[in-house]
Design an enzyme around this catalytic site. Sequence first.
Site, mmCIF file in Angstrom:
data_model
loop_
_atom_site.group_PDB
_atom_site.id
_atom_site.type_symbol
_atom_site.label_atom_id
_atom_site.label_comp_id
_atom_site.label_asym_id
_atom_site.label_seq_id
_atom_site.Cartn_x
_atom_site.Cartn_y
_atom_site.Cartn_z
ATOM 1 N N ALA A 43 0.452 -1.352 0.015
ATOM 2 C CA ALA A 43 -0.203 -0.049 0.406
ATOM 3 C C ALA A 43 0.808 1.567 0.607
ATOM 4 O O ALA A 43 0.669 2.450 -0.688
ATOM 5 C CB ALA A 43 -0.863 0.061 1.591
ATOM 6 N N GLY A 49 -3.619 7.222 -7.287
ATOM 7 C CA GLY A 49 -4.695 7.711 -6.579
ATOM 8 C C GLY A 49 -5.178 6.133 -6.169
ATOM 9 O O GLY A 49 -5.050 5.853 -5.429
ATOM 10 N N THR A 255 4.598 5.572 -12.237
ATOM 11 C CA THR A 255 3.352 5.561 -11.759
ATOM 12 C C THR A 255 2.538 5.548 -13.570
ATOM 13 O O THR A 255 2.686 6.808 -14.149
ATOM 14 C CB THR A 255 2.981 6.681 -10.476
ATOM 15 O OG1 THR A 255 0.934 6.274 -11.407
ATOM 16 C CG2 THR A 255 3.285 8.375 -11.061
ATOM 17 N N ARG A 280 -4.572 -1.750 -18.407
ATOM 18 C CA ARG A 280 -3.024 -2.530 -17.805
ATOM 19 C C ARG A 280 -2.881 -3.404 -18.642
ATOM 20 O O ARG A 280 -1.367 -3.509 -19.012
ATOM 21 C CB ARG A 280 -3.298 -2.164 -15.884
ATOM 22 C CG ARG A 280 -2.590 -1.209 -15.941
ATOM 23 C CD ARG A 280 -2.181 -1.471 -14.370
ATOM 24 N NE ARG A 280 -2.260 -0.152 -13.605
ATOM 25 C CZ ARG A 280 -1.895 -0.148 -12.353
ATOM 26 N NH1 ARG A 280 -2.389 -1.009 -11.832
ATOM 27 N NH2 ARG A 280 -1.285 0.829 -11.364
ATOM 28 N N LYS A 309 6.134 14.010 -8.219
ATOM 29 C CA LYS A 309 6.442 12.534 -8.196
ATOM 30 C C LYS A 309 7.852 12.137 -9.013
ATOM 31 O O LYS A 309 8.586 11.377 -9.125
ATOM 32 C CB LYS A 309 5.300 11.328 -8.617
ATOM 33 C CG LYS A 309 5.821 9.801 -8.575
ATOM 34 C CD LYS A 309 5.687 9.446 -6.930
ATOM 35 C CE LYS A 309 6.713 8.096 -7.325
ATOM 36 N NZ LYS A 309 6.570 7.288 -5.706
ATOM 37 N N HIS A 382 2.673 -7.269 -10.174
ATOM 38 C CA HIS A 382 2.408 -6.092 -10.189
ATOM 39 C C HIS A 382 1.007 -6.173 -8.826
ATOM 40 O O HIS A 382 1.505 -5.567 -7.735
ATOM 41 C CB HIS A 382 1.626 -4.417 -11.641
ATOM 42 C CG HIS A 382 1.490 -3.342 -10.300
ATOM 43 N ND1 HIS A 382 2.390 -2.908 -9.016
ATOM 44 C CD2 HIS A 382 0.890 -2.809 -10.015
ATOM 45 C CE1 HIS A 382 1.687 -1.777 -8.719
ATOM 46 N NE2 HIS A 382 0.388 -1.489 -9.227
ATOM 47 N N GLU A 412 -5.913 -6.520 -0.760
ATOM 48 C CA GLU A 412 -5.481 -7.355 -2.279
ATOM 49 C C GLU A 412 -5.271 -9.254 -1.832
ATOM 50 O O GLU A 412 -5.161 -9.970 -2.068
ATOM 51 C CB GLU A 412 -3.359 -7.504 -2.538
ATOM 52 C CG GLU A 412 -3.028 -7.514 -3.946
ATOM 53 C CD GLU A 412 -1.819 -7.318 -4.034
ATOM 54 O OE1 GLU A 412 -1.377 -6.175 -3.605
ATOM 55 O OE2 GLU A 412 -1.417 -7.454 -4.645
ATOM 56 N N ALA A 427 -6.892 0.487 -5.989
ATOM 57 C CA ALA A 427 -6.534 -0.208 -4.872
ATOM 58 C C ALA A 427 -6.188 0.303 -3.604
ATOM 59 O O ALA A 427 -7.103 -0.587 -2.766
ATOM 60 C CB ALA A 427 -5.135 -1.164 -4.973
ATOM 61 N N ILE A 428 -6.021 1.263 -3.894
ATOM 62 C CA ILE A 428 -6.115 2.156 -2.262
ATOM 63 C C ILE A 428 -8.041 2.699 -2.123
ATOM 64 O O ILE A 428 -8.388 2.701 -0.764
ATOM 65 C CB ILE A 428 -5.497 4.198 -2.805
ATOM 66 C CG1 ILE A 428 -3.947 3.631 -2.513
ATOM 67 C CG2 ILE A 428 -5.450 4.761 -1.208
ATOM 68 C CD1 ILE A 428 -3.017 3.085 -1.872
HETATM 69 P P1 ADP Z 1 -3.214 -4.715 1.323
HETATM 70 O O1 ADP Z 1 -3.258 -3.284 -0.243
HETATM 71 O O2 ADP Z 1 -4.293 -5.057 0.843
HETATM 72 O O3 ADP Z 1 -3.179 -3.844 2.811
HETATM 73 P P2 ADP Z 1 -0.343 -4.443 1.870
HETATM 74 O O4 ADP Z 1 0.330 -5.745 0.529
HETATM 75 O O5 ADP Z 1 -0.649 -3.235 1.105
HETATM 76 O O6 ADP Z 1 -2.155 -5.273 1.240
HETATM 77 O O7 ADP Z 1 0.420 -5.232 2.906
HETATM 78 C C1 ADP Z 1 0.032 -6.261 3.235
HETATM 79 C C2 ADP Z 1 1.166 -6.556 4.857
HETATM 80 O O8 ADP Z 1 0.726 -7.820 5.030
HETATM 81 C C3 ADP Z 1 1.982 -7.025 4.646
HETATM 82 O O9 ADP Z 1 2.948 -5.621 5.493
HETATM 83 C C4 ADP Z 1 3.044 -7.760 4.530
HETATM 84 O O10 ADP Z 1 4.388 -8.136 5.216
HETATM 85 C C5 ADP Z 1 1.159 -8.540 5.876
HETATM 86 N N1 ADP Z 1 1.633 -9.726 5.841
HETATM 87 C C6 ADP Z 1 1.295 -10.751 4.559
HETATM 88 N N2 ADP Z 1 1.429 -12.024 4.893
HETATM 89 C C7 ADP Z 1 1.857 -12.245 6.315
HETATM 90 C C8 ADP Z 1 1.139 -13.037 8.190
HETATM 91 N N3 ADP Z 1 1.218 -14.591 7.411
HETATM 92 N N4 ADP Z 1 1.682 -12.574 8.601
HETATM 93 C C9 ADP Z 1 1.249 -11.168 9.302
HETATM 94 N N5 ADP Z 1 1.254 -9.992 8.687
HETATM 95 C C10 ADP Z 1 1.496 -11.014 7.434
#
Ligand code: ADP
Length: 449
Positions: A43, A49, A255, A280, A309, A382, A412, A427-428
């Site tokens: 994230a 955006g 971006t 995309r 950016k 991505h 995600e 996504a955001i």
């Molecule tokens: P979203 O965009 O859906 O919020 P992100 O990729 O930004 O997803 O954040 C997911 C977070 O979850 C990451 O910081 C990742 O390291 C963490 N994560 C993934 N698997 C685990 C797990 N099994 N236990 C704890 N944290 C986890």
Amino acid sequence: PRDTVDVVIVGSGGAGFSAAISATDSGAKVILIEKEPVIGGNAKLAAGGMNAAWTDQQKAKDIKDSPESMYKDTMKGGRNLNDPALVEILTSHSKASVDWMTKMGADLNDVGRMGGASANRAHRPTGGAGVGAHVVQVLYDNAVKRDIDLRMNTRGIEVLKDDDGKVKGILVKGMYKGYYWVKADAVVLATGGFAKNNDRVASLDPKLKGFISTNQPGAVGDGLDVAQNAGGALKDMQYIQAHPTLSVKGGVMVTEAVRGNGAILVNREGKRFVNEITTRDKASAAILGQTGKSAFLIFDDSVRKSLSKINKYIGLGVAPTADSLVKLGKMEGIDGKALTETVARYNSLVASGKDTDFERPNLPRALNEGNYYAIEVTPGVHHTMGGVMIDTKAEVVNAKKQVIPGLYGAGEVTGGVHGANRLGGNAISDIVTFGRLAGEEAAKYSKKN
Ligand code: ADP
């Protein structure tokens, strides 16, 4: 006791933080765990955006848009394979999500265009700075304000249930404490996707074998296994998105807003070859079809000034510059004469207001101010569209669409919101809307159990 709460949230990205804050504000006591030593997941890397329609920010700029139009664009972008009920939530809650973030201190006043959108609806900080880092910072500050128990270096291993199949917490592994049980009536999985796990990616889509990825190291998909072991069904796993523009020189993602704000894409022959702001998947395929499987984002100082950016890319050395297109071509191995003709042709299309060559829907500005820049780009993995199946209350369901009592998913890690292809800026929007919903629903559920 320390390790007993109402709701435990797994993952500290935008979805996890949104869930933690909304659960807390709904009266629940929460623990937020993160396996990595840093917060923010993917994230915090998001640059484009936060898509939303009917916002005050759009009104202030006289932008005409509607949740219906955002709904249509999202479905079309996802090749109509999205779960319509989830898209309805994404789009109808989008304004409320922007308001929620704004109330917590976010600046989402700049509104730009992203691929597949029929209006400017990608909200980001004034000046166009990275939206993800800003959103994560605001969420983090608000979590601190609420004294939320955030545990880093703590991995969620297995959802624990009672004999009736109700969630009773999660087995975790702390870097120093080892294994222990966080007791809670509800668990929110917000563990993100698996784009960084090329074995898993390639097993689902062999075309992507060996692709580089834009993602942070934690995006390997262990949260999907946690969900599946708890009975959750996975869907759409084969839909994996390549972002069309990763810088070849530096591996950073460039971006889509660079194109949205006016850059064109040309090949080594100095020619445009695609509507730059198509979806995309189409842009990626078009770039892979060019000589050397790469292309160049070409823009001038007027585009640079419109998006702060871009200074980052220049600072990283991935955007070489020259005072003429011929010089730029020589530096980067692009046919400079053809490039000059292409830009002149493009500028005449901008002046006429219609791109009769590639049907590009927005033509924000001519490219004729100051210096020119070229960023060589190629697609990388991505975003993973597939994931855990959820219903309209963000409850995780099994293959028969039965709810797993007390288990929620957001962001995600889930599948369905984006269908076969996610639009930039969604996504955001997804993580704030569904994170917030999951937190609220989990808090409500924990009160009853
Ligand atoms: P979203 O965009 O859906 O919020 P992100 O990729 O930004 O997803 O954040 C997911 C977070 O979850 C990451 O910081 C990742 O390291 C963490 N994560 C993934 N698997 C685990 C797990 N099994 N236990 C704890 N944290 C986890």
